[in-house]
Design an enzyme around this catalytic site. Structure first.
Site, PDB file in Angstrom:
ATOM      1  N   SER A  86      30.405  46.014  46.396  1.00 34.06           N
ATOM      2  CA  SER A  86      32.226  45.163  46.177  1.00 34.06           C
ATOM      3  C   SER A  86      32.443  46.643  46.807  1.00 34.06           C
ATOM      4  O   SER A  86      32.532  46.660  48.755  1.00 34.06           O
ATOM      5  CB  SER A  86      32.676  45.946  45.126  1.00 34.06           C
ATOM      6  N   HIS A  87      33.414  47.716  46.646  1.00 30.65           N
ATOM      7  CA  HIS A  87      33.966  49.136  47.527  1.00 30.65           C
ATOM      8  C   HIS A  87      32.734  50.344  47.983  1.00 30.65           C
ATOM      9  O   HIS A  87      33.484  51.375  48.703  1.00 30.65           O
ATOM     10  CB  HIS A  87      35.163  49.619  47.109  1.00 30.65           C
ATOM     11  N   ASP A 126      38.873  45.635  50.821  1.00 25.68           N
ATOM     12  CA  ASP A 126      37.259  46.425  50.854  1.00 25.68           C
ATOM     13  C   ASP A 126      36.016  45.803  51.278  1.00 25.68           C
ATOM     14  O   ASP A 126      36.572  45.108  51.544  1.00 25.68           O
ATOM     15  CB  ASP A 126      37.304  47.208  49.249  1.00 25.68           C
ATOM     16  N   ASP A 163      34.251  43.349  49.564  1.00 24.58           N
ATOM     17  CA  ASP A 163      33.948  42.227  49.000  1.00 24.58           C
ATOM     18  C   ASP A 163      35.358  41.392  49.286  1.00 24.58           C
ATOM     19  O   ASP A 163      35.329  40.687  49.315  1.00 24.58           O
ATOM     20  CB  ASP A 163      33.024  42.005  48.622  1.00 24.58           C
ATOM     21  N   ASP A 195      38.083  41.683  47.284  1.00 28.62           N
ATOM     22  CA  ASP A 195      38.705  41.811  46.358  1.00 28.62           C
ATOM     23  C   ASP A 195      39.469  43.071  46.096  1.00 28.62           C
ATOM     24  O   ASP A 195      40.659  42.502  45.411  1.00 28.62           O
ATOM     25  CB  ASP A 195      38.524  41.656  44.737  1.00 28.62           C
ATOM     26  N   ARG A 196      40.037  44.124  46.363  1.00 29.31           N
ATOM     27  CA  ARG A 196      40.535  44.818  46.412  1.00 29.31           C
ATOM     28  C   ARG A 196      41.674  44.901  47.894  1.00 29.31           C
ATOM     29  O   ARG A 196      41.332  44.751  48.598  1.00 29.31           O
ATOM     30  CB  ARG A 196      39.949  46.400  46.179  1.00 29.31           C
ATOM     31  N   LYS A 208      40.027  38.694  41.493  1.00 28.02           N
ATOM     32  CA  LYS A 208      40.669  39.142  41.842  1.00 28.02           C
ATOM     33  C   LYS A 208      40.220  39.159  43.580  1.00 28.02           C
ATOM     34  O   LYS A 208      39.528  38.926  44.009  1.00 28.02           O
ATOM     35  CB  LYS A 208      40.877  40.999  42.014  1.00 28.02           C
TER      36      LYS A 208
END
Length: 574
Positions: free
Chosen positions: A114-115, A280, A282, A284-285, A380
């Site tokens: 992710s982030h 971010d 990946d 999703d943010r 998300k």
């Protein structure tokens, strides 16, 4: 047959317990002998691999290409019928969720942390998503974890590596492999959701007065943003920056907040850019940030929910319900109440939203940690939120031909109708576990004895009085599957609707992290000056009272938090 299944002896590794965000460790941990192979075999031991169709992709971080080949070797040996792989092993998390759903795959393996920062000395992750496109629920991740604890062997097929840069079909052992365009399906999805002609018309007609800048932070969303903003909406090259995905994210921290996305903030302020956005690692943010106008994630999801009627997807299908994670401010609750919609308060974790979506009871939702989304997929979705904002602004400006409506004007209008939830998060990182447990014990005792109920507390610096109405521990019974999640955080609720939430995480060797979420509601009748105050100013008295009630500074032995995520800025303290 031309291929042979080989069994390799191995031994279990401790600590391979995945959460809904998968297994995340340092790259060097995954590079240990058999470590990655063990976890991948455990996934295949926990699902019906034989005859399955699986989607493979990720955020392109360091160690991804090698891991895709490992998945092919082990998956094929376990009977996977077909692999659908993003070109160059790239698929943003939202794009992967869409591909799983669109191609009716049985699940997917995402290579992402992710982030979190990437590179040889940073993080890697492996995450399993189920057939609805969402993160694996606990019953699946628990099966995977149990398999990692007893694993004695894994199966492989030795074959030449698949060329991940070549779109098209090939075979790997008994399995079919389809390399797909990583971006195409996702862009087509967004075109079905939003009014692209309206957005394009608005951006073209206001090319000088409403400039856009998207910062990919060298994460996965760069190619997606280019395809949408430049390819579909006709913006110039200057509308994007840092949009080449890099295995180490250019040495940065691909987390879209005001600290880590400083490359966006600085350019927006320097060049007076009206609409800035970032995503971010990946994808999703998201963060929405214009000149002198930062949108908190809590406000963002509330405004999207309030204006959903201008988005074709919701115009056509309606809004079924709204939801937020428990620590997220109650801004969206006010929208739900006005519109007569169901509103859910769930624990942190996107899987809780997924259950509600699958049951047809939820359309739009968000988390305070910069995550926003809808039922178009089961993750998300950063770019979805950004395009949603552009759609809403384009529609608002169509109704206001003589005055430009920007981010700030949209926020002011929202506050004038619904009031404002001043919101901030204080993170106290690597504090002593003993001190953190004392803080939790104090709150739990107040819950048990009601000792704080109906007590009034005075802020010396602001002169405000705050009366506590209750102290509770948040638990959630899923209305769909009946599962119960307890001890999700302690909530101190005040009689004016303000609240302070405490959540404890990580009590390992590096100590604990205590998060304090502070929310104070001010009604629309307060007027523009009061509603427009700086977040720190609006919350000063409440924070003072919260620290005093909980003896937080004494227990944690900290005068300042490690990180403050506030409405207008994110500040780091040392």
């Amino acid at each position: 047959m031309g291929y042979q299944v080989k069994e390799v002896a191995t031994k279990p590794y401790d600590g391979q317990k995945p959460g809904t965000s998968g297994l995340r460790k340092r790259v060097k941990v995954f590079q240990q002998e058999h470590y990655t192979e063990n976890f991948i075999q455990a996934i295949f031991d926990s699902i019906k691999a034989d005859g399955a169709t699986l989607v493979i992709g990720g955020d392109g971080r360091y160690f991804s290409p090698e891991t895709v080949q490992t998945i092919l070797r082990i998956g094929s040996a376990n009977g996977v019928k077909e692999f659908i792989i993003g070109k160059d092993a790239i698929l943003s998390t939202p794009a992967a969720s869409n591909v799983i759903r669109k191609y009716k795959a049985d699940g997917g393996i995402l290579l992402t942390a992710s982030h979190n920062p990437g590179g040889p000395n940073n993080d890697f992750g492996i995450k399993y998503n189920v057939s609805n496109g969402g993160p694996a629920p606990e019953n699946v991740t628990n099966r995977i974890y149990e398999a990692t604890k007893t694993i004695q062997k894994y199966k492989v097929i030795e074959a030449d590596p698949v060329d991940l840069s070549k779109i098209g079909k090939t075979t790997y052992g008994p399995s079919q492999v389809q390399i797909i365009d990583s971006v195409k399906d996702y862009v087509e999805l967004l075109e079905e959701i939003f009014d692209f002609p309206l957005i394009k018309d608005f951006l073209n007609n206001n090319a000088q007065s409403f400039r856009v800048l998207f910062d990919g932070l060298h994460g996965v969303t760069g190619p997606y943003a280019r395809a949408i903003l430049i390819g579909k909406l006709g913006l110039p090259e200057a509308a994007v920056q840092n949009c080449v995905p890099l295995p180490d994210f250019g040495g940065g921290h691909p987390d879209p907040n005001l600290t880590y996305a400083h490359s966006l903030v600085e350019v927006v302020e320097k060049n007076n850019i009206q609409f800035g956005a970032a995503s971010d690692g990946d994808g999703d943010r998201n963060m929405i940030y214009g000149k002198n106008a930062f949108v908190t994630p809590s406000d963002s999801v509330a405004i999207i929910a309030d204006s959903a009627n201008v988005i074709p997807y919701f115009k056509k299908g309606g809004v079924k319900g709204l939801a937020r994670s428990m620590p997220t401010s109650k801004a969206i609750d006010l929208v739900a109440k006005k519109k007569g919609l169901e509103c859910f308060e769930v624990p942190t974790g996107w899987k809780f939203f997924g259950n509600l979506m699958d049951a047809g009871r939820l359309s739009i939702c968000g988390e305070e940690s910069f995550g926003t989304g809808s039922d178009h997929i089961r993750e998300k979705d950063g770019l979805w939120a950004i395009v949603a904002w552009l759609n809403i602004l384009a529609a608002a400006n169509k109704e206001s031909p003589n005055k430009l409506i920007g981010i700030k004007e949209l926020l002011q209008k929202h506050y004038s109708i619904y009031g404002r939830s001043f919101f901030s998060r204080y993170d106290y990182e690597e504090v002593s576990s003993e001190g953190a447990n004392k803080l939790v014990a104090l709150l739990n005792d107040a819950i048990k004895t009601s000792s704080l109920a109906n007590t009034t507390h005075h802020s010396k610096s602001t002169g405000q009085d705050y009366k506590i109405s209750s102290v509770t521990s948040f638990s959630y019974k899923d209305p769909i599957d009946g599962s119960v999640s307890t001890n999700q955080g302690q909530i101190v609720l005040f009689d004016d609707g303000s609240r302070v939430v405490f959540r404890l995480s990580g009590t390992g060797s590096a100590g604990a992290t205590v998060r304090m979420y502070v929310e104070r509601y001010v009604g629309p009748e307060a007027g523009p000056e009061e509603l427009g105050r700086d977040t720190a100013e609006g919350l000063k008295g409440l924070i003072e009272v919260a620290l005093e009630i909980t003896k937080l500074k004494e227990f944690l032995e900290r005068d300042e938090p490690t990180v403050i995520t506030a409405g207008r800025r994110t500040a780091f303290h040392t």
